[in-house]
Write an enzyme that holds these catalytic residues in place. Structure first.
Site, PDB file in Angstrom:
ATOM      1  N   ASP A 181       0.854  -1.185   0.000  1.00  0.00           N
ATOM      2  CA  ASP A 181       0.000   0.000   0.000  1.00  0.00           C
ATOM      3  C   ASP A 181       0.888   1.233   0.000  1.00  0.00           C
ATOM      4  O   ASP A 181       1.354   1.687   1.037  1.00  0.00           O
ATOM      5  CB  ASP A 181      -0.903  -0.030   1.245  1.00  0.00           C
ATOM      6  CG  ASP A 181      -1.602   1.303   1.444  1.00  0.00           C
ATOM      7  OD1 ASP A 181      -1.823   2.006   0.445  1.00  0.00           O
ATOM      8  OD2 ASP A 181      -1.921   1.644   2.598  1.00  0.00           O
ATOM      9  N   ASN A 240       2.021   3.630  -6.059  1.00  0.00           N
ATOM     10  CA  ASN A 240       1.292   2.692  -6.925  1.00  0.00           C
ATOM     11  C   ASN A 240       0.583   3.402  -8.070  1.00  0.00           C
ATOM     12  O   ASN A 240       0.402   2.843  -9.148  1.00  0.00           O
ATOM     13  CB  ASN A 240       0.245   1.925  -6.109  1.00  0.00           C
ATOM     14  CG  ASN A 240       0.898   0.984  -5.114  1.00  0.00           C
ATOM     15  OD1 ASN A 240       2.081   0.683  -5.237  1.00  0.00           O
ATOM     16  ND2 ASN A 240       0.136   0.532  -4.125  1.00  0.00           N
ATOM     17  N   ASP A 252     -12.822  10.684  -5.542  1.00  0.00           N
ATOM     18  CA  ASP A 252     -13.808  11.546  -4.873  1.00  0.00           C
ATOM     19  C   ASP A 252     -14.067  12.874  -5.589  1.00  0.00           C
ATOM     20  O   ASP A 252     -14.690  13.759  -5.027  1.00  0.00           O
ATOM     21  CB  ASP A 252     -13.389  11.806  -3.432  1.00  0.00           C
ATOM     22  CG  ASP A 252     -12.024  12.472  -3.341  1.00  0.00           C
ATOM     23  OD1 ASP A 252     -11.368  12.613  -4.393  1.00  0.00           O
ATOM     24  OD2 ASP A 252     -11.607  12.838  -2.231  1.00  0.00           O
ATOM     25  N   GLU A 273       3.411  12.213  -3.477  1.00  0.00           N
ATOM     26  CA  GLU A 273       3.591  11.590  -4.800  1.00  0.00           C
ATOM     27  C   GLU A 273       3.198  12.546  -5.920  1.00  0.00           C
ATOM     28  O   GLU A 273       3.813  12.550  -6.988  1.00  0.00           O
ATOM     29  CB  GLU A 273       2.808  10.268  -4.871  1.00  0.00           C
ATOM     30  CG  GLU A 273       1.359  10.361  -5.316  1.00  0.00           C
ATOM     31  CD  GLU A 273       0.445  10.975  -4.263  1.00  0.00           C
ATOM     32  OE1 GLU A 273       0.928  11.327  -3.180  1.00  0.00           O
ATOM     33  OE2 GLU A 273      -0.759  11.113  -4.543  1.00  0.00           O
ATOM     34  N   ASP A 274       2.187  13.381  -5.641  1.00  0.00           N
ATOM     35  CA  ASP A 274       1.747  14.312  -6.682  1.00  0.00           C
ATOM     36  C   ASP A 274       2.765  15.432  -6.912  1.00  0.00           C
ATOM     37  O   ASP A 274       2.991  15.852  -8.054  1.00  0.00           O
ATOM     38  CB  ASP A 274       0.358  14.886  -6.351  1.00  0.00           C
ATOM     39  CG  ASP A 274       0.237  15.346  -4.909  1.00  0.00           C
ATOM     40  OD1 ASP A 274       1.230  15.240  -4.150  1.00  0.00           O
ATOM     41  OD2 ASP A 274      -0.850  15.815  -4.541  1.00  0.00           O
ATOM     42  N   GLY A 289      -4.890  18.556   9.775  1.00  0.00           N
ATOM     43  CA  GLY A 289      -4.022  19.620  10.266  1.00  0.00           C
ATOM     44  C   GLY A 289      -2.577  19.355   9.873  1.00  0.00           C
ATOM     45  O   GLY A 289      -2.156  18.215   9.680  1.00  0.00           O
ATOM     46  N   HIS A 307      -1.143  19.834   7.205  1.00  0.00           N
ATOM     47  CA  HIS A 307      -0.970  19.379   5.834  1.00  0.00           C
ATOM     48  C   HIS A 307      -0.014  20.287   5.065  1.00  0.00           C
ATOM     49  O   HIS A 307       0.885  19.811   4.382  1.00  0.00           O
ATOM     50  CB  HIS A 307      -2.329  19.327   5.151  1.00  0.00           C
ATOM     51  CG  HIS A 307      -2.252  18.900   3.741  1.00  0.00           C
ATOM     52  ND1 HIS A 307      -1.865  17.623   3.381  1.00  0.00           N
ATOM     53  CD2 HIS A 307      -2.484  19.569   2.590  1.00  0.00           C
ATOM     54  CE1 HIS A 307      -1.874  17.546   2.063  1.00  0.00           C
ATOM     55  NE2 HIS A 307      -2.249  18.692   1.571  1.00  0.00           N
TER      56      HIS A 307
END
Ligand SMILES: *[C@@H]1O[C@H](CO)[C@@H](O)[C@H](O)[C@H]1NC(C)=O
Ligand SMILES: *[C@@H]1O[C@H](CO)[C@@H](O)[C@H](O)[C@H]1NC(C)=O
Length: 329
Positions: free
Chosen positions: A140, A144, A163, A256-257, A291, A293
C-alpha cells in the site's frame, strides 16, 4: 385638437429633412444590411469549408482509439465512490480504457467487478469495447498510482481521485489542451510554491494551496488528483526517478503528486497548464483537510529540491479556457 396640432408639427419637422438625405440614409442602411448578410453567409460557408464546425462529431474524432485517453483512478476502500466515478467517466467519448489502482489488502469483490464490468459494457459505444483493468498492488504505497501500465494503447493518461468528478465536457477540453502540449501536465487543480523570505539567506520553499493560487493568480504545479500526462512519465517515475524519493513518498504517505510535478518540470523545463473546469466533490473530507498538511507539503518540496539539487518548478499565470463558453473576449 391637440393631436392634430402635434401631428402637423411632426409632419412639418419631417418635411424639413431634405429628400436626398433620407434617400442616402436608406441606402446606407440597405448597404449595411447587405454587407452584414454577405458576411454571415460567407462566414458560415468558410466555417464548414475549413472544418470549423461547432461540434466536431465525437464519432469522427475518436474513431482512432490511439487518439483517446486512459483513465487512471486511484481508490481506497470507497467502492460506492468508485462505482459513481466509473459510471460517470465511461460516458465520456474519448475514454479508451479504465485502470483502477487497487492497493487494498483484499482483492476487489465479485459484486464490484460485476457491477463495473456491466457499466463499462453498457456504456461502450460503436462496438468499441472500453477496457477495464484492476492494477492490483501488494504494497500500500502512494507510488502505486504511477506504476507503469503495460500494453497501454493511448499516450494520454487522465489521472483522477475517486472523490472528484469532472463533467465530460471539461475532461474532453483538457484532453484537447494536452494534445497541443503532450509533454506537459494538464490539470484542474493548481498549486504554487514560493521562497520563504523570513528565513534569511537559506533557500527554503513554501507550498501554497488553492487560496494562494486564487490570491496570486499564479501556479507552478497541477496535482495528479485530476490531470492529464503522457504515459512515459509513469515509466520515469517508477524506474528513473531516484528511489529515495519513492521511499520518502511511501514513508510519509504524501508527496507523490508533488514528486510527479517535479519530474515533469525537470524533464520539460516548462510550467504545467491549468485548465478551467467544473469540479464536483462527491467524497467527504480528503487528506488536505487534516491539520499540518501545508507544513508537510512544504517539507516535501524542500526535500525534492535537495534531491534534484535545484528547483525545477516553473511558475505561470496561463489558464486554458474553452472559448466557446465565454461571451466577452
Ligand atoms: C468482466 O468482463 C470481461 C470481459 O468481458 C470478462 O472476461 C470477465 O470474466 C468479466 N468478469 C466478471 C467478474 O464478470
Ligand atoms: C532531471 O533532468 C535531467 C536532464 O534531463 C536528467 O539528466 C536528470 O536525471 C533529471 N533528474 C532527476 C532527479 O530525475
Amino acid at each position: 385638437m391637440r393631436g392634430s396640432l402635434l401631428g402637423r408639427r411632426t409632419a412639418q419637422r419631417f418635411r424639413q429633412v431634405p429628400i436626398s438625405a433620407v434617400g442616402s440614409v436608406k441606402n446606407k442602411l440597405l448597404l449595411s444590411c447587405c454587407i452584414v448578410f454577405t458576411l454571415v453567409v460567407l462566414a458560415s460557408h468558410a466555417a464548414s469549408f475549413l472544418g470549423w464546425k461547432h461540434q466536431t462529431s465525437s464519432l469522427d474524432r475518436f474513431a482512432d482509439r490511439r487518439k483517446g485517453y486512459a483513465i487512471l483512478i486511484n481508490t481506497w476502500k470507497r467502492n460506492d465512490l468508485l462505482k459513481q466515478s466509473i459510471s460517470h467517466y465511461t460516458l465520456c467519448p474519448g475514454v479508451d480504457s479504465i485502470h483502477i489502482v487497487w492497493s487494498e489488502p483484499d482483492a476487489p469483490s465479485d459484486s464490484l467487478v460485476k457491477f463495473l464490468n456491466h457499466t463499462v459494457q453498457s456504456n461502450s459505444r460503436h462496438g468499441q469495447q472500453m477496457e477495464l483493468k484492476f492494477e492490483i498492488n501488494k504494497e500500500d504505497s502512494l507510488n502505486n498510482r504511477f506504476k507503469e501500465i503495460k500494453n497501454l494503447k493511448t499516450d494520454a493518461i487522465f489521472s483522477i481521485d475517486d472523490d472528484v468528478i469532472f463533467p465530460c465536457s471539461s475532461v474532453e477540453f483538457a484532453f484537447s489542451v494536452w494534445q497541443s502540449a503532450p509533454d506537459t501536465m494538464v490539470g484542474f487543480v493548481p498549486r504554487i510554491h514560493w521562497v520563504d523570505q523570513s528565513k534569511g539567506n537559506t533557500e527554503r520553499y513554501i507550498y501554497g494551496g488553492w487560496g494562494s493560487v486564487w490570491w496570486m493568480g499564479t501556479y507552478s504545479m497541477v496535482l495528479s488528483k485530476a490531470a492529464f500526462f503522457h504515459r512515459k512519465y509513469s515509466g520515469l517515475y517508477a524506474n528513473e526517478m531516484p528511489a529515495s524519493i519513492r521511499e520518502y513518498v511511501t514513508k510519509n504517505r504524501n508527496c507523490e503528486d508533488i514528486a510527479m510535478s517535479f519530474l515533469v518540470a525537470n524533464a520539460t523545463g516548462a510550467p504545467p497548464v491549468w485548465v478551467k473546469g467544473q469540479i464536483f466533490e462527491i467524497g467527504s473530507t480528503g487528506i488536505s483537510s487534516l491539520g499540518g498538511h501545508s507544513e508537510r507539503r512544504s517539507q516535501c518540496i524542500n526535500r525534492l529540491v535537495a534531491e534534484y539539487g535545484r528547483m525545477p518548478l516553473v511558475s505561470t499565470s496561463v489558464k486554458a479556457v474553452d472559448s466557446r463558453n465565454i461571451w466577452f473576449w
